[in-house]
Design an enzyme around this catalytic site. Structure first.
Site, PDB file in Angstrom:
ATOM      1  N   PHE A 138       0.846  -1.188   0.000  1.00  0.00           N
ATOM      2  CA  PHE A 138       0.000   0.000   0.000  1.00  0.00           C
ATOM      3  C   PHE A 138       0.884   1.242   0.000  1.00  0.00           C
ATOM      4  CE2 PHE A 138      -2.192  -3.479   1.907  1.00  0.00           C
ATOM      5  CZ  PHE A 138      -3.465  -3.423   1.359  1.00  0.00           C
ATOM      6  N   LYS A 139       0.686   2.075  -1.005  1.00  0.00           N
ATOM      7  CA  LYS A 139       1.377   3.364  -1.053  1.00  0.00           C
ATOM      8  C   LYS A 139       0.378   4.412  -0.592  1.00  0.00           C
ATOM      9  CE  LYS A 139       3.776   6.601  -4.094  1.00  0.00           C
ATOM     10  NZ  LYS A 139       3.954   7.045  -5.505  1.00  0.00           N
ATOM     11  N   ILE A 140       0.572   4.909   0.624  1.00  0.00           N
ATOM     12  CA  ILE A 140      -0.368   5.844   1.233  1.00  0.00           C
ATOM     13  C   ILE A 140       0.185   7.253   1.085  1.00  0.00           C
ATOM     14  CG2 ILE A 140      -1.661   6.436   3.302  1.00  0.00           C
ATOM     15  CD1 ILE A 140      -2.268   3.622   2.247  1.00  0.00           C
TER      16      ILE A 140
END
Length: 286
Positions: free
Chosen positions: A147-149
């Protein structure tokens, strides 16, 4: 406005020499939204062949269509991608998909491949992806594990995501040019996907942090933050091109119309801040 594939190879070699642990191609900062399908294919094939396994390569395969996204992801996997990065489906300012539709979208893409999927949680999509929903997808969809937040309150979201998803959250990552990197590392981020112009600077933050020296990491973050901020707030995707052109990595920093070139004073400010830090990008090609 034409592809410069030889320049692309030089950019790849520079980023590896500058310390990149891996690369992500065809992302939003790569102007993917301005490329024809055949150009996307040319960039993907060129990069994967040129990297030749030196570092892992993530290929962005985002598309509103589930079928097209799945096909793009299969092609990336077959070409040698280590992972695909995908935004939730959206189109324009108003066309969005409900949570059940998003869940089914990622499930179908996951079923089409056998490599990990990184969900890009970015403001561009205009889609609210709650931490509980992301954690549920990680637990229920086989290949959803990274996950790239890069939304407001990233650190808090990362903490919630890690707490809710447990071992299903293999890669909670920071994004948005690392502008909140220290807070995100403190929240449990295990990596950062930043712009491509100064991996050596980002490594000066990340390496001591993961070695247990938070003080050295904080000091490095303070040194590099003015450049990170200038890229994020003043230049956007043009920053890497301008810095690479200045350092002889690439021959042209042109962006495709209707994007506009940096104002000369903005570019001057970017180079001025960068020179104080002496990044490899400004001397690699000289």
């Amino acid at each position: 406005g034409r592809l410069d594939l030889e320049g692309q190879k030089r950019a790849i070699d520079f980023m590896i020499d500058a310390g990149s642990d891996g690369l992500c191609i065809l992302a939003n900062f790569s102007e993917q939204f301005l490329l024809r399908d055949e150009e996307r294919e040319a960039v993907m094939t060129t990069v994967l062949e040129h990297v030749a396994g030196r570092v892992p390569v993530i290929v962005t395969t985002s598309h509103f269509s589930t079928e097209i996204c799945a096909e793009r992801s299969r092609r990336a996997q077959d070409a040698g991608a280590t992972m695909v990065m995908i935004m939730p489906p959206f189109f324009g300012a108003t066309l969005r998909v409900s949570e059940p539709g998003i869940h089914e979208f990622f499930r179908r893409v996951s079923d089409a491949i056998s490599i990990p999927i990184m969900i890009q949680d970015a403001p561009m999509a205009g889609t609210s992806l709650s931490a509980p929903f992301l954690a549920r997808m990680a637990q229920e969809i086989a290949n959803v594990s990274y996950f790239k937040i890069e939304v407001a309150g990233t650190a808090a979201k990362l903490r919630d995501l890690i707490a809710l998803g447990g071992d299903a959250i293999e890669g909670p990552w920071d994004g948005e040019e690392a502008i909140t990197l220290m807070a995100d590392l403190d929240a449990g981020a295990t990596g950062a996907m930043t712009g491509g112009a100064y991996p050596d600077g980002i490594r000066q933050i990340i390496d001591p942090y993961f070695a247990g020296d938070r003080e050295a990491a904080s000091a490095a973050y303070e040194r590099w933050l003015p450049l990170i901020n200038y890229e994020n707030r003043q230049c956007g995707l043009s920053a890497a091109k301008a810095l690479m052109k200045e350092g002889g990595v690439i021959g042209s920093e042109a962006v495709r119309h209707p994007l506009q070139p940096l104002h000369p004073e903005t570019r001057k400010g970017l180079i001025e801040i960068a020179r104080r830090l002496d990044p490899l990008v400004l001397k690699w090609g000289r």
